[in-house]
Design a protein around this motif. Structure first.
Motif, PDB file in Angstrom:
ATOM      1  N   PRO A   1       0.822  -1.206   0.000  1.00  0.00           N
ATOM      2  CA  PRO A   1       0.000   0.000   0.000  1.00  0.00           C
ATOM      3  C   PRO A   1       0.861   1.263   0.000  1.00  0.00           C
ATOM      4  O   PRO A   1       1.996   1.248   0.447  1.00  0.00           O
ATOM      5  N   THR A   2       0.281   2.339  -0.464  1.00  0.00           N
ATOM      6  CA  THR A   2       0.935   3.647  -0.465  1.00  0.00           C
ATOM      7  C   THR A   2       0.229   4.548   0.533  1.00  0.00           C
ATOM      8  O   THR A   2      -0.998   4.559   0.608  1.00  0.00           O
ATOM      9  N   LEU A   3       1.004   5.283   1.305  1.00  0.00           N
ATOM     10  CA  LEU A   3       0.475   6.228   2.281  1.00  0.00           C
ATOM     11  C   LEU A   3       1.002   7.610   1.946  1.00  0.00           C
ATOM     12  O   LEU A   3       2.200   7.781   1.709  1.00  0.00           O
ATOM     13  N   PHE A   4       0.111   8.596   1.916  1.00  0.00           N
ATOM     14  CA  PHE A   4       0.500   9.987   1.723  1.00  0.00           C
ATOM     15  C   PHE A   4       0.306  10.736   3.037  1.00  0.00           C
ATOM     16  O   PHE A   4      -0.707  10.549   3.716  1.00  0.00           O
ATOM     17  N   VAL A   5       1.266  11.582   3.382  1.00  0.00           N
ATOM     18  CA  VAL A   5       1.166  12.455   4.549  1.00  0.00           C
ATOM     19  C   VAL A   5       1.286  13.882   4.018  1.00  0.00           C
ATOM     20  O   VAL A   5       2.291  14.234   3.403  1.00  0.00           O
ATOM     21  N   VAL A   6       0.247  14.688   4.250  1.00  0.00           N
ATOM     22  CA  VAL A   6       0.203  16.058   3.732  1.00  0.00           C
ATOM     23  C   VAL A   6       0.195  17.026   4.906  1.00  0.00           C
ATOM     24  O   VAL A   6      -0.637  16.900   5.810  1.00  0.00           O
ATOM     25  N   ASN A   7       1.139  17.971   4.876  1.00  0.00           N
ATOM     26  CA  ASN A   7       1.223  18.981   5.934  1.00  0.00           C
ATOM     27  C   ASN A   7       1.235  20.361   5.316  1.00  0.00           C
ATOM     28  O   ASN A   7       1.919  20.597   4.323  1.00  0.00           O
ATOM     29  N   GLY A   8       0.490  21.281   5.926  1.00  0.00           N
ATOM     30  CA  GLY A   8       0.492  22.673   5.505  1.00  0.00           C
ATOM     31  C   GLY A   8       1.158  23.518   6.572  1.00  0.00           C
ATOM     32  O   GLY A   8       0.921  23.328   7.766  1.00  0.00           O
ATOM     33  N   TRP A   9       2.000  24.434   6.136  1.00  0.00           N
ATOM     34  CA  TRP A   9       2.748  25.285   7.057  1.00  0.00           C
ATOM     35  C   TRP A   9       2.381  26.738   6.815  1.00  0.00           C
ATOM     36  O   TRP A   9       2.312  27.183   5.680  1.00  0.00           O
ATOM     37  N   VAL A  10       2.161  27.487   7.894  1.00  0.00           N
ATOM     38  CA  VAL A  10       1.813  28.902   7.831  1.00  0.00           C
ATOM     39  C   VAL A  10       2.148  29.525   9.187  1.00  0.00           C
ATOM     40  O   VAL A  10       2.293  28.821  10.185  1.00  0.00           O
ATOM     41  N   GLY A  11       2.306  30.832   9.217  1.00  0.00           N
ATOM     42  CA  GLY A  11       2.521  31.518  10.489  1.00  0.00           C
ATOM     43  C   GLY A  11       3.966  31.579  10.932  1.00  0.00           C
ATOM     44  O   GLY A  11       4.242  31.837  12.097  1.00  0.00           O
ATOM     45  N   GLY A  12       4.882  31.348  10.019  1.00  0.00           N
ATOM     46  CA  GLY A  12       6.296  31.450  10.341  1.00  0.00           C
ATOM     47  C   GLY A  12       7.015  32.087   9.175  1.00  0.00           C
ATOM     48  O   GLY A  12       6.462  32.211   8.089  1.00  0.00           O
ATOM     49  N   ALA A  13       8.222  32.509   9.397  1.00  0.00           N
ATOM     50  CA  ALA A  13       9.038  33.087   8.327  1.00  0.00           C
ATOM     51  C   ALA A  13      10.450  32.541   8.459  1.00  0.00           C
ATOM     52  O   ALA A  13      10.961  32.399   9.572  1.00  0.00           O
ATOM     53  N   GLY A  14      11.044  32.194   7.316  1.00  0.00           N
ATOM     54  CA  GLY A  14      12.414  31.698   7.329  1.00  0.00           C
ATOM     55  C   GLY A  14      12.578  30.457   6.474  1.00  0.00           C
ATOM     56  O   GLY A  14      11.717  30.115   5.664  1.00  0.00           O
ATOM     57  N   SER A  15      13.695  29.768   6.706  1.00  0.00           N
ATOM     58  CA  SER A  15      14.016  28.527   5.996  1.00  0.00           C
ATOM     59  C   SER A  15      13.703  27.357   6.909  1.00  0.00           C
ATOM     60  O   SER A  15      14.020  27.390   8.109  1.00  0.00           O
ATOM     61  N   PHE A  16      13.109  26.318   6.332  1.00  0.00           N
ATOM     62  CA  PHE A  16      12.679  25.172   7.125  1.00  0.00           C
ATOM     63  C   PHE A  16      13.059  23.869   6.439  1.00  0.00           C
ATOM     64  O   PHE A  16      13.195  23.810   5.225  1.00  0.00           O
ATOM     65  N   ARG A  17      13.189  22.806   7.259  1.00  0.00           N
ATOM     66  CA  ARG A  17      13.428  21.448   6.780  1.00  0.00           C
ATOM     67  C   ARG A  17      12.390  20.549   7.440  1.00  0.00           C
ATOM     68  O   ARG A  17      12.211  20.600   8.659  1.00  0.00           O
ATOM     69  N   GLN A  18      11.711  19.756   6.625  1.00  0.00           N
ATOM     70  CA  GLN A  18      10.693  18.859   7.160  1.00  0.00           C
ATOM     71  C   GLN A  18      10.907  17.441   6.663  1.00  0.00           C
ATOM     72  O   GLN A  18      11.313  17.234   5.526  1.00  0.00           O
ATOM     73  N   TYR A  19      10.672  16.477   7.530  1.00  0.00           N
ATOM     74  CA  TYR A  19      10.543  15.091   7.093  1.00  0.00           C
ATOM     75  C   TYR A  19       9.505  14.406   7.965  1.00  0.00           C
ATOM     76  O   TYR A  19       9.180  14.861   9.061  1.00  0.00           O
ATOM     77  N   SER A  20       8.939  13.324   7.435  1.00  0.00           N
ATOM     78  CA  SER A  20       7.950  12.522   8.141  1.00  0.00           C
ATOM     79  C   SER A  20       8.508  11.118   8.306  1.00  0.00           C
ATOM     80  O   SER A  20       9.325  10.662   7.512  1.00  0.00           O
ATOM     81  N   ARG A  21       8.039  10.446   9.345  1.00  0.00           N
ATOM     82  CA  ARG A  21       8.471   9.065   9.561  1.00  0.00           C
ATOM     83  C   ARG A  21       7.319   8.257  10.141  1.00  0.00           C
ATOM     84  O   ARG A  21       6.392   8.813  10.745  1.00  0.00           O
ATOM     85  N   ILE A  22       7.411   6.951   9.951  1.00  0.00           N
ATOM     86  CA  ILE A  22       6.413   6.016  10.462  1.00  0.00           C
ATOM     87  C   ILE A  22       7.090   5.152  11.516  1.00  0.00           C
ATOM     88  O   ILE A  22       8.183   4.616  11.287  1.00  0.00           O
ATOM     89  N   SER A  45       2.798  33.741   4.345  1.00  0.00           N
ATOM     90  CA  SER A  45       3.151  32.724   3.350  1.00  0.00           C
ATOM     91  C   SER A  45       2.639  31.357   3.797  1.00  0.00           C
ATOM     92  O   SER A  45       2.519  31.077   4.990  1.00  0.00           O
ATOM     93  N   ARG A  46       2.357  30.516   2.801  1.00  0.00           N
ATOM     94  CA  ARG A  46       1.905  29.148   3.057  1.00  0.00           C
ATOM     95  C   ARG A  46       2.709  28.188   2.201  1.00  0.00           C
ATOM     96  O   ARG A  46       3.143  28.540   1.105  1.00  0.00           O
ATOM     97  N   HIS A  47       2.877  26.989   2.731  1.00  0.00           N
ATOM     98  CA  HIS A  47       3.577  25.963   1.962  1.00  0.00           C
ATOM     99  C   HIS A  47       3.035  24.595   2.361  1.00  0.00           C
ATOM    100  O   HIS A  47       2.792  24.333   3.537  1.00  0.00           O
TER     101      HIS A  47
END
Length: 85
Positions: A1-22, A45-47
């Motif tokens: 099976p395939t799993l998608f994880v969707v995250n929206g980011w807002v309310g901050g300013a700058g450079s960011f690094r994101q990862y997800s894990r199970i 801004s939103r991402h």
């Protein structure tokens, strides 16, 4: 099976690094997506980040976890309950 994880980011300013894990029911990491870098130029801004886990094996029933980390810090943890069919 395939799993998608969707995250929206807002309310901050700058450079960011994101990862997800199970994590399996014992807390061991069984899958991790590649780290994604993104910029939020200002507080309005939103991402969105979409992580895709292909061929995800969840071999036993129990409560797995989906964790989202931003700049190395845990930001959210979702339960992923697997029941026997």
């Amino acid at each position: 099976p395939t799993l998608f994880v969707v995250n929206g980011w807002v309310g901050g300013a700058g450079s960011f690094r994101q990862y997800s894990r199970i994590l399996d029911p014992s807390g061991q990491e069984i899958a991790r997506d590649q780290e994604t870098t993104f910029e939020l130029p200002n507080l309005k801004s939103r991402h969105s980040v979409i992580a895709r886990f292909n061929s995800l094996e969840l071999p036993q029933p129990g409560e797995y976890a989906v964790e989202v980390l931003l700049n190395g810090d845990l930001k959210v943890r979702y339960p992923l309950v697997v029941e026997q069919a």
